[in-house]
Design an enzyme around this catalytic site. Structure first.
Site, short mmCIF file in Angstrom:
data_model
loop_
_atom_site.label_atom_id
_atom_site.label_comp_id
_atom_site.label_asym_id
_atom_site.label_seq_id
_atom_site.Cartn_x
_atom_site.Cartn_y
_atom_site.Cartn_z
N GLU A 143 0.85 -1.19 0.00
CA GLU A 143 0.00 0.00 0.00
C GLU A 143 0.88 1.24 0.00
OE1 GLU A 143 -4.07 1.54 2.11
OE2 GLU A 143 -2.45 0.93 3.43
N GLY A 277 3.51 2.29 10.55
CA GLY A 277 3.89 1.43 11.66
C GLY A 277 3.35 0.03 11.52
N HIS A 313 -6.75 -1.20 15.39
CA HIS A 313 -6.84 -0.49 14.12
C HIS A 313 -6.69 -1.45 12.94
CE1 HIS A 313 -6.14 3.22 11.60
NE2 HIS A 313 -5.55 2.32 10.83
N GLU A 314 -5.63 -2.24 12.98
CA GLU A 314 -5.36 -3.13 11.84
C GLU A 314 -6.41 -4.23 11.73
OE1 GLU A 314 -3.28 -2.06 9.77
OE2 GLU A 314 -2.46 -0.56 11.12
N HIS A 317 -9.48 -3.03 10.03
CA HIS A 317 -9.28 -3.00 8.57
C HIS A 317 -9.65 -4.32 7.91
CE1 HIS A 317 -7.60 0.82 7.49
NE2 HIS A 317 -6.54 0.72 8.26
N GLU A 336 -9.21 4.35 6.46
CA GLU A 336 -8.41 4.84 7.59
C GLU A 336 -9.22 5.58 8.65
OE1 GLU A 336 -5.74 3.57 7.95
OE2 GLU A 336 -5.04 3.02 5.95
#
Length: 860
Positions: A143, A277, A313-314, A317, A336
């Site tokens: 990405e 990160g 967060h990940e 996704h 995001e």
């Protein structure tokens, strides 16, 4: 993706590949079968693939993406075809001997490519393991548009397809990808990993990794969750595994769609990136080690919280981004912004002791509004036309503003209706691509009201609304309020008249919350139950600044201690911002600051620490600097004395985090007690590498590095060279750049020039130098552009060098940044340079605007 910097994408200086000229839709990929064989020592790899394609219209040419690949052969349905690469546009055009007919066909390639030293395409992470062994791990980062550096692909998010990946790996190494290995067979002294076919997904989510690693797993229902690490540190993944197990159950319920893959790996890489990160590859999330591994002997509570929120967060996704993907990068925020919002919601629900709702008011809300209130802001949904602009879109507007307007929307329609809208969206569009209005349609249907007009105001136009309380008075047992709405701006260009439908909430402190819509500069009346102190935007879930009339503000200051923590933090944020913008006198912020008592909530004190630092930065190198530092010392020292420099048994996470912030702030301004403690602690490290308590390790080391003498800097360099842990070593390298002594900063620049450290480490060192010496760092990078670009990921080359200057207080730096950008970047790639120039210009304006009030406050 969890972003760590705003970036843009280049090859040599800049890549002006026009995303506006997206790939033709005449040929669509259905399935890829890719085989690669990396040579990690030679830093090269070879590959072959067959792509099943659907030809929608007869055509003699097929256009897809490729970058930095040497195409050896190309064929279509077994017949040789001509392959032409356009390096500038990052495209590969296949010319057929006979036109392709409508229907399913096979397109095949063989090629070779390079293994990069920074995180783009297939890349290497070099590190020294704990036993001193030199190792090389391979990983991929695709990405935004870097899958094309791995294989010829239709490398746009809307070209979803299935992927079967195979890799030839050295014997004894583990290879891992999105799906489990369907088979592992011996091949010529090596081993061939053939991975199961993925679901339909976008190319940027494909992942491959390999190395001398360990894997540790837990089960969550039918899903195997794994953590993959270098050898010897797998147990440091236990915390993340526990978090992921809870989060997977939470998300399965929230989204109404069970996680569809059989496994979910979390891969820890011991390197670093200037751009990100962590990355949400479906079923194979990649993290740099500090974002995933928890070392109880070295890491603080804030690091623990960071790991939880990054994992949250990940994992979010895996639904927002992976299961349902934005159609084009214009709607990146669908990935995001929502993942950022979900990370806070899920982490807060599962860890209520952290009070993340209030914490976000002082962090995410303020970060978004600061960037959104200057001339270089942009709408959440922005037009992306070049490859460079894709990278630039990974910023606080996409992440934090996106997060905040979703938070506002949930508060408007209610948590249950919003969740139902999200569930409808996931069910309807799974394995597909969407635009934002498709989400608004589903939330509107669930809420029974059309939310699109309000949300268009906040996503299709830039800027921050300013809601002004013109007056508030008590009459008949109620409070009558007059509101108006304009635009909040930190510079003149961002004050342009703009109208929003602002969902304003307000209440008399402790009373029932009333809501109204405020739109435009004309006075609008509303009333709240009861009489007393008026609180606008209670909880600060609305995305707008609030300016009170004098009487209402005085009441806020008087009753400050009785307000909810989020409202205390939000009031401090609004008052400082309004002072910096010139919308009200900074004296109001000083009044609010004086209302923060020693026993205030640690989150309020954390906000104070950050604000004092931001104001102080305006006067670095000026006659006010020392007086300001003395005043800040007077404010902050009692707070540190209250909580103590040493961690105490029974400290709450909020106290621990505040202590870390206080020690860092006081060390930064040269507090003699903190500096003495830092020197004492570092002296003990020689005998005991864990001598510094984890809760204060980071600020103690930073204090030592910032105030280092030449002899102390040499001590730090020796510690760095002797350190075997790659994560600790990375941290020490960055510390070498923090010295305020310019001569030591120049010594650090010498280390950027040579190859003792890896390319990412040298880039991190240069960034650290810019903390205290922005002009020096920028001048070095401008004079050594080729060298510095060689250290960087392709996703950062248009932003990295110009961002080094962003902390400068010297107006002369503006011309230098503009000149460098004009020489090295095409116009379409100069967004980061313009932001840097705006930042420097605005900082000078803030300093001039606030100087009288600051001078009066510090007693000068």
């Amino acid at each position: 993706m969890k972003s760590v910097a705003t970036a843009a994408l280049l090859l040599t200086v800049s890549t002006p590949a026009l995303a506006a000229s997206q790939l033709p839709r005449t040929v669509l990929p259905a399935a890829y079968d890719i085989r690669v064989e990396p040579d990690a020592q030679a830093m090269r790899f070879t590959g072959t693939e067959t792509i099943e394609v659907d030809v929608r219209e007869p055509t003699s040419t097929i256009v897809l993406n490729a970058a930095d690949l040497d195409i050896a052969t190309a064929s279509f349905d077994g017949a040789a075809a001509k392959a032409t690469v356009d390096e500038n546009a990052q495209t590969l055009t296949v010319t057929l001997s006979n036109p392709a007919t409508v229907g399913r066909h096979k397109l095949s390639f063989a090629w070779s490519g390079k293994i990069n030293t920074s995180a783009a395409g297939l890349f290497a992470i070099d590190y020294t393991d704990n036993d001193g062994t030199k190792e090389r791990m391979l990983a991929t980062q695709f990405e935004a548009p870097d899958a094309r550096r791995f294989a010829p692909m239709f490398d746009e998010p809307s070209f979803k397809a299935k992927f079967k990946l195979s890799v030839v790996a050295p014997a004894g190494q583990l290879a891992f990808s999105n799906m489990p290995a369907a088979s592992i067979t011996k091949e010529g002294g090596k081993q061939l990993y053939s991975f199961a076919e993925t679901p339909v997904m976008s190319s940027y989510l494909l992942y491959l990794g390999m190395g001398d690693v360990e894997r540790k797993t837990v089960m969550s229902g039918n899903t195997e969750i794994g953590v993959i690490t270098r050898r010897g540190v797998a147990d440091q993944g236990d915390y993340a595994l526990g978090a992921a197990k809870k989060l997977l159950a939470y998300y399965n319920d929230y989204f109404g769609q069970p996680y569809p893959l059989p496994k979910l790996d979390m891969i820890a890489g011991p390197g670093s990136s200037q751009f990100f990160g962590a990355m949400e590859n479906w079923g194979a999330i990649f993290y740099f080690e500090p974002e995933l591994l928890f070392d109880a002997k070295r890491a603080s509570v804030s690091s623990q919280q960071r790991i939880y929120t990054v994992v949250a967060h990940e994992m979010a996704h895996q639904w927002f981004g992976d299961l349902v993907t934005m159609r084009w990068w214009d709607d990146l925020w669908l990935n995001e912004g929502f993942a950022s919002w979900m990370e806070g919601k899920a982490t807060g629900d599962l860890n209520p002791q952290w009070n993340l709702v209030a914490e976000a008011v002082g962090s995410d809300r303020e970060a978004a509004m600061r960037l959104d209130a200057v001339a270089t802001t942009h709408p959440i949904i922005r037009k992306i036309e070049t490859v460079d602009q894709i990278g630039e879109a990974f910023d606080a507007i996409t992440y934090q503003k996106g997060q905040q307007v979703i938070n506002m929307l949930e508060s408007v329609v209610g948590a249950d209706a919003f969740r139902e809208g999200v569930r409808r969206y996931m069910a309807r569009y799974k394995y597909s691509n969407t635009v934002t209005d498709q989400l608004w349609a589903e939330v509107s249907a669930a809420a029974g009201r059309d939310i699109a007009p309000m949300m268009h105001d906040f996503t299709l136009q830039a800027g921050v609304p300013l809601v002004t309380v013109n007056s508030a008075s008590c009459a008949g047992g109620g409070t009558n309020v007059s509101f108006s709405q304009t635009r909040f701006g930190l510079d003149e260009a961002s004050k342009a008249a703009t109208t929003w439908r602002v969902p304003v909430t307000f209440a008399v402190a402790g009373g029932a919350v009333t809501s109204t819509t405020v739109r435009g500069p004309s006075a609008q009346s509303a009333s709240a139950q009861g009489c007393g102190t008026l609180v606008v935007n209670p909880g600060k879930r609305g995305y707008y600044r609030t300016r009170y009339d004098a009487q209402s503000h005085a009441a806020i200051v008087r009753d400050f201690a009785s307000l909810a923590v989020g409202d205390q933090i939000g009031t401090l944020g609004d008052d400082l911002a309004l002072g910096m913008s010139g919308d009200q006198d900074l004296a109001r912020w000083v009044e609010t600051l004086s209302a923060v008592k020693l026993d205030a909530d640690p989150l309020v004190w954390t906000m104070v620490v950050g604000q004092l630092g931001r104001v102080g930065d305006l006067y670095d190198g000026t006659p006010l600097e020392q007086r300001y530092h003395a005043k800040a010392l007077d404010v902050l020292s009692p707070a540190l004395k209250r909580f103590g420099l040493e961690p105490r048994a029974g400290d709450s996470p909020l106290v621990t985090n505040l202590r870390e912030a206080l020690v860092g702030a006081l060390g930064n301004i040269g507090d003699p007690d903190v500096l003495a403690a830092a020197r004492s602690y570092v002296a003990r490290l020689k005998a005991d590498q864990d001598a510094i308590p984890p809760a204060i390790r980071r600020p103690i080391l930073r204090t030592y590095a910032q105030n280092a003498t030449p002899a102390e800097w040499e001590t730090l360099l020796a510690m760095t060279r002797a350190e075997t842990s790659p994560v600790v070593r990375n941290g020490y390298i960055a510390l070498l750049g923090l010295a305020r002594d310019e001569a030591l900063a120049r010594r650090a620049l010498d280390l950027v020039r040579v190859t003792e450290f890896t390319a990412p480490q040298r880039a991190d060192l240069l960034s650290a130098i810019a903390d205290n010496h922005p002009e020096l760092a920028f001048d070095f990078a401008a004079a050594n552009t080729d060298l510095v670009n060689g250290l960087l990921e392709t996703s950062t080359r248009s932003s990295f060098i110009v961002s080094l200057a962003s902390g400068s207080n010297d107006p002369a730096t503006i011309a230098k940044v503009e000149a460098w950008a004009a020489k090295n970047l095409p116009e379409s790639s100069r967004g980061p340079a313009k932001r840097t120039v705006t930042t420097i210009r605005n900082r000078a304006a803030y300093a001039d605007r606030l100087r009288p009030a600051v001078t009066a406050w510090v007693g000068g």
